[in-house]
Design a protein around this motif. Structure first.
Motif, PDB file in Angstrom:
ATOM      1  N   MET A  96       0.838  -1.201   0.000  1.00  0.00           N
ATOM      2  CA  MET A  96       0.000   0.000   0.000  1.00  0.00           C
ATOM      3  C   MET A  96       0.872   1.250   0.000  1.00  0.00           C
ATOM      4  O   MET A  96       1.992   1.249   0.487  1.00  0.00           O
ATOM      5  CB  MET A  96      -0.893   0.029   1.250  1.00  0.00           C
ATOM      6  N   ASN A  97       0.310   2.304  -0.513  1.00  0.00           N
ATOM      7  CA  ASN A  97       1.005   3.586  -0.515  1.00  0.00           C
ATOM      8  C   ASN A  97       0.687   4.315   0.788  1.00  0.00           C
ATOM      9  O   ASN A  97      -0.152   5.207   0.842  1.00  0.00           O
ATOM     10  CB  ASN A  97       0.567   4.416  -1.724  1.00  0.00           C
ATOM     11  N   LEU A  98       1.376   3.898   1.870  1.00  0.00           N
ATOM     12  CA  LEU A  98       1.093   4.432   3.195  1.00  0.00           C
ATOM     13  C   LEU A  98       2.316   5.130   3.772  1.00  0.00           C
ATOM     14  O   LEU A  98       3.452   4.800   3.431  1.00  0.00           O
ATOM     15  CB  LEU A  98       0.694   3.297   4.150  1.00  0.00           C
ATOM     16  N   ARG A  99       2.066   6.085   4.664  1.00  0.00           N
ATOM     17  CA  ARG A  99       3.157   6.600   5.491  1.00  0.00           C
ATOM     18  C   ARG A  99       3.385   5.559   6.571  1.00  0.00           C
ATOM     19  O   ARG A  99       2.484   5.254   7.353  1.00  0.00           O
ATOM     20  CB  ARG A  99       2.782   7.948   6.113  1.00  0.00           C
ATOM     21  N   ILE A 100       4.577   5.027   6.637  1.00  0.00           N
ATOM     22  CA  ILE A 100       4.826   3.889   7.523  1.00  0.00           C
ATOM     23  C   ILE A 100       6.218   3.985   8.126  1.00  0.00           C
ATOM     24  O   ILE A 100       7.172   4.383   7.455  1.00  0.00           O
ATOM     25  CB  ILE A 100       4.652   2.560   6.742  1.00  0.00           C
ATOM     26  N   THR A 101       6.330   3.636   9.403  1.00  0.00           N
ATOM     27  CA  THR A 101       7.610   3.685  10.104  1.00  0.00           C
ATOM     28  C   THR A 101       7.728   2.475  11.026  1.00  0.00           C
ATOM     29  O   THR A 101       6.782   2.145  11.740  1.00  0.00           O
ATOM     30  CB  THR A 101       7.731   4.966  10.959  1.00  0.00           C
ATOM     31  N   ALA A 102       8.879   1.829  11.004  1.00  0.00           N
ATOM     32  CA  ALA A 102       9.147   0.721  11.927  1.00  0.00           C
ATOM     33  C   ALA A 102       9.612   1.294  13.262  1.00  0.00           C
ATOM     34  O   ALA A 102      10.578   2.056  13.319  1.00  0.00           O
ATOM     35  CB  ALA A 102      10.210  -0.205  11.354  1.00  0.00           C
ATOM     36  N   ILE A 103       8.905   0.933  14.328  1.00  0.00           N
ATOM     37  CA  ILE A 103       9.258   1.360  15.682  1.00  0.00           C
ATOM     38  C   ILE A 103       9.658   0.110  16.459  1.00  0.00           C
ATOM     39  O   ILE A 103       8.807  -0.667  16.897  1.00  0.00           O
ATOM     40  CB  ILE A 103       8.084   2.070  16.389  1.00  0.00           C
ATOM     41  N   TYR A 104      10.944  -0.094  16.613  1.00  0.00           N
ATOM     42  CA  TYR A 104      11.430  -1.285  17.315  1.00  0.00           C
ATOM     43  C   TYR A 104      11.256  -1.117  18.825  1.00  0.00           C
ATOM     44  O   TYR A 104      11.420  -0.024  19.365  1.00  0.00           O
ATOM     45  CB  TYR A 104      12.907  -1.520  16.996  1.00  0.00           C
ATOM     46  N   ASN A 105      10.958  -2.218  19.481  1.00  0.00           N
ATOM     47  CA  ASN A 105      10.724  -2.188  20.927  1.00  0.00           C
ATOM     48  C   ASN A 105      12.044  -2.322  21.688  1.00  0.00           C
ATOM     49  O   ASN A 105      12.226  -3.217  22.518  1.00  0.00           O
ATOM     50  CB  ASN A 105       9.762  -3.315  21.317  1.00  0.00           C
ATOM     51  N   PHE A 106      12.961  -1.405  21.404  1.00  0.00           N
ATOM     52  CA  PHE A 106      14.251  -1.413  22.077  1.00  0.00           C
ATOM     53  C   PHE A 106      14.101  -0.893  23.510  1.00  0.00           C
ATOM     54  O   PHE A 106      13.174  -0.138  23.805  1.00  0.00           O
ATOM     55  CB  PHE A 106      15.255  -0.531  21.323  1.00  0.00           C
ATOM     56  N   PRO A 107      15.024  -1.257  24.399  1.00  0.00           N
ATOM     57  CA  PRO A 107      14.929  -0.780  25.790  1.00  0.00           C
ATOM     58  C   PRO A 107      15.392   0.664  25.934  1.00  0.00           C
ATOM     59  O   PRO A 107      16.089   1.202  25.064  1.00  0.00           O
ATOM     60  CB  PRO A 107      15.873  -1.730  26.537  1.00  0.00           C
TER      61      PRO A 107
END
Length: 385
Positions: free
Chosen positions: A167-178
């Motif tokens: 899809m043509n979405l605004r998307i960002t990976a947010i990693y669950n880092f400490p």
């Protein structure tokens, strides 16, 4: 004092004190936004002291309770204008239909914690004949509804690429880092090794492998923190504890208490089976171990942030794990400990992930022009000049 934009985090399934949602995402936004958490009333611990406003959403013990809860959240959000809303559970994706029509001035973000259509295929709570059909329904729901959101947060790079291609979405990976904090180093025993596993204690997460590792090692103890999920797993653990004096079960331990204990350990274990359920999921415990300055031994086939001989080992079997543990020297352990802490401090920490969230929100505020809050709108524009 400048007026802050209202931000609502909504969840039907997570506890109010959920570590990712509250302690990381919400707490990192407190200084810039007026944050309210919409949460099921039965998910708010009595002892929980919050720095934000929490609105309890009525829950009921009925088959329609989840649907009613979604509608109650929708009704609450219909009163808002020019606010930011972040949804944290898949079922809330359906709320966007009404909210986009009747409260369209708000900014809507969906925080996707996992690949729901894929995960449902391996569910044990639903009859297997219905799983493919349900997975297709979830995929159709995503294709139809995700484009109605202003931004999509996902849990990792795999999902970022998958949905970015679809899809043509605004998307960002947010990693669950400490969150990086300086951990007080403990004086460790030279006569024995203390191994640790923290997380769900069940077969898919490597319960049998953990017990086998403990049974094969001498001059060592394996500490288990977590809880079992079925009677079969509980019975297996009880029998293993009787047979292995070096296997120590601590039960379910609060996260803050666990993080005080981990630095006293020597090696952290992640022995989940690399099946469909876990091979693309990121075990956050590897980061907690690294933050605590202990080398990590992780099963090959999982998403690993461990490099062999740098901050731990990727192992192919119980035998491989036992061999790595037996041959680990004090010098190598100390070096890996320093490397692990450096990786968290310099790369795998929540500070960098929170900046991604803040940048996305600031971009959307500028894009949508939240007219009633021109001062903050102007602040965001100046940051991006």
């Amino acid at each position: 004092m400048k007026k802050k934009i209202k931000l609502f985090a909504a969840t039907t399934l997570h506890r109010a004190d959920d570590h990712r949602i509250y302690h990381k995402e919400i707490c990192s936004l407190l200084n810039d936004y007026d944050v309210t958490l919409l949460c099921s009333e039965d998910k708010i611990p009595k002892e929980f002291t919050s720095a934000i406003n929490i609105e309890a959403i009525k829950s009921e013990e009925s088959k329609l309770s989840r649907i009613k809860m979604i509608l109650r959240i929708v009704r609450r959000l219909l009163r808002e204008k020019n606010s930011i809303v972040i949804f944290h559970d898949f079922e809330l994706i359906y709320a966007i239909l009404l909210l986009r029509v009747f409260a369209g001035s708000n900014i809507y973000i969906f925080d996707m914690h996992e690949d729901y259509p894929s995960q449902i295929l391996i569910s044990k709570k639903i009859p297997i004949l219905f799983l493919p059909l349900l997975s297709l329904f979830l995929m159709f729901s995503e294709m139809l509804l995700l484009p109605l959101f202003d931004w999509l947060f996902v849990a990792d790079g795999f999902l970022e690429k998958k949905y970015g291609d679809m899809m043509n979405l605004r998307i960002t990976a947010i990693y669950n880092f400490p969150e990086f904090t300086e951990i007080k180093r403990h004086v460790k025993s030279e006569s024995e090794l203390n191994l640790v596993y923290a997380g769900g204690i069940y077969f898919e997460r490597g319960l049998k492998e953990l017990v086998e590792i403990a049974s094969r090692l001498k001059n060592s103890k394996l500490h288990l923190f977590g809880r079992t999920y079925t009677k079969m797993e509980n019975d297996y653990l009880e029998e293993a504890l009787k047979k292995n004096s070096n296997l120590i079960y601590h039960g379910l331990t609060p996260y803050d208490d666990l993080m005080k204990i981990l630095p006293s350990m020597d090696i952290g274990l992640v022995m989940m089976k690399p099946n469909k359920k876990f091979r693309r999921n990121i075990s956050v415990k590897q980061f907690d171990y690294m933050l605590s300055g202990i080398p990590v031994i992780i099963q090959k086939g999982l998403v690993s942030f461990v490099k062999d001989y740098e901050n731990g080992f990727n192992v192919s079997s119980v035998e491989d794990a036992v061999s790595r543990i037996n041959n680990l020297t004090a010098k190598d352990s100390a070096r890996m400990s320093d490397n692990a802490i450096s990786l968290i401090k310099e790369k795998y920490n929540w500070e960098y992930e929170s900046k991604k969230i803040k940048s996305a929100l600031e971009y959307l505020i500028i894009l949508k022009g939240v007219s009633e809050l021109q001062e903050l709108h102007q602040d965001c524009q100046e940051k991006h000049l």
